[in-house]
Design a protein around this motif. Structure first.
Motif, PDB file in Angstrom:
ATOM      1  N   ASP A  18       0.828  -1.211   0.000  1.00 46.97           N
ATOM      2  CA  ASP A  18       0.000   0.000   0.000  1.00 46.97           C
ATOM      3  C   ASP A  18       0.861   1.258   0.000  1.00 46.97           C
ATOM      4  O   ASP A  18       0.576   2.220  -0.707  1.00 46.97           O
ATOM      5  N   PHE A  19       1.936   1.256   0.806  1.00 48.75           N
ATOM      6  CA  PHE A  19       2.821   2.413   0.872  1.00 48.75           C
ATOM      7  C   PHE A  19       3.494   2.639  -0.474  1.00 48.75           C
ATOM      8  O   PHE A  19       3.636   3.777  -0.914  1.00 48.75           O
ATOM      9  N   ASN A  20       3.909   1.558  -1.121  1.00 48.65           N
ATOM     10  CA  ASN A  20       4.538   1.680  -2.440  1.00 48.65           C
ATOM     11  C   ASN A  20       3.584   2.360  -3.423  1.00 48.65           C
ATOM     12  O   ASN A  20       4.007   3.188  -4.226  1.00 48.65           O
ATOM     13  N   ALA A  21       2.326   2.011  -3.366  1.00 51.08           N
ATOM     14  CA  ALA A  21       1.338   2.621  -4.263  1.00 51.08           C
ATOM     15  C   ALA A  21       1.145   4.099  -3.934  1.00 51.08           C
ATOM     16  O   ALA A  21       1.043   4.933  -4.841  1.00 51.08           O
ATOM     17  N   ARG A  22       1.129   4.429  -2.649  1.00 51.56           N
ATOM     18  CA  ARG A  22       0.903   5.821  -2.232  1.00 51.56           C
ATOM     19  C   ARG A  22       2.056   6.745  -2.597  1.00 51.56           C
ATOM     20  O   ARG A  22       1.837   7.912  -2.890  1.00 51.56           O
ATOM     21  N   LYS A  25       3.028   9.288  -6.048  1.00 52.56           N
ATOM     22  CA  LYS A  25       2.696  10.693  -6.279  1.00 52.56           C
ATOM     23  C   LYS A  25       3.780  11.643  -5.771  1.00 52.56           C
ATOM     24  O   LYS A  25       3.707  12.842  -6.009  1.00 52.56           O
ATOM     25  N   GLU A  26       4.762  11.121  -5.082  1.00 54.06           N
ATOM     26  CA  GLU A  26       5.819  11.945  -4.488  1.00 54.06           C
ATOM     27  C   GLU A  26       6.820  12.399  -5.547  1.00 54.06           C
ATOM     28  O   GLU A  26       6.907  11.828  -6.634  1.00 54.06           O
ATOM     29  N   LYS A  27       7.609  13.409  -5.187  1.00 49.46           N
ATOM     30  CA  LYS A  27       8.695  13.856  -6.055  1.00 49.46           C
ATOM     31  C   LYS A  27       9.725  12.738  -6.165  1.00 49.46           C
ATOM     32  O   LYS A  27       9.835  11.896  -5.275  1.00 49.46           O
ATOM     33  N   ASN A  28      10.496  12.760  -7.239  1.00 51.24           N
ATOM     34  CA  ASN A  28      11.421  11.659  -7.515  1.00 51.24           C
ATOM     35  C   ASN A  28      12.391  11.382  -6.374  1.00 51.24           C
ATOM     36  O   ASN A  28      12.616  10.228  -6.016  1.00 51.24           O
ATOM     37  N   GLU A  29      12.986  12.426  -5.803  1.00 54.15           N
ATOM     38  CA  GLU A  29      13.965  12.220  -4.735  1.00 54.15           C
ATOM     39  C   GLU A  29      13.288  11.628  -3.491  1.00 54.15           C
ATOM     40  O   GLU A  29      13.799  10.681  -2.890  1.00 54.15           O
TER      41      GLU A  29
END
Length: 90
Positions: A18-22, A25-29
């Motif tokens: 689930d965390f991997n899916a969330r 949406k984060e910035k690449n770094e």
């Protein structure tokens, strides 16, 4: 105990997925940092499963030592997953 541990490990795997899916949406770094930490937690979770699967009963005293150490490691893993979850959901 083994079934309870298996359930915890399965729940950890689900949380990690689930965390991997969330984090997509984060910035690449930020995403790279989270992915690295999630990979570490996923490996630790797999190691705990292997440790439980490989344990051979060899006496009550050995079991008590194993059980105590295993529970400490599981609590640390759960704490690390929960801390990362808090960071990801912010």
């Amino acid at each position: 105990f083994k079934q309870e541990t298996t359930n915890k490990i399965d729940a950890n795997n689900k949380n990690i997925a689930d965390f991997n899916a969330r984090i997509e949406k984060e910035k690449n770094e930020t995403k790279a940092n989270y992915k690295k930490r999630l990979a570490e937690l996923e490996q630790k979770n797999a190691d705990m499963k292997r440790k439980m699967d490989d344990y051979k009963m060899s006496g009550k005293e050995d079991w008590e030592k194993f059980n105590a150490q295993f529970n400490v490691e599981m609590e640390e893993l759960d704490k690390a997953i929960n801390e990362l979850s808090t960071k990801i959901t912010k």
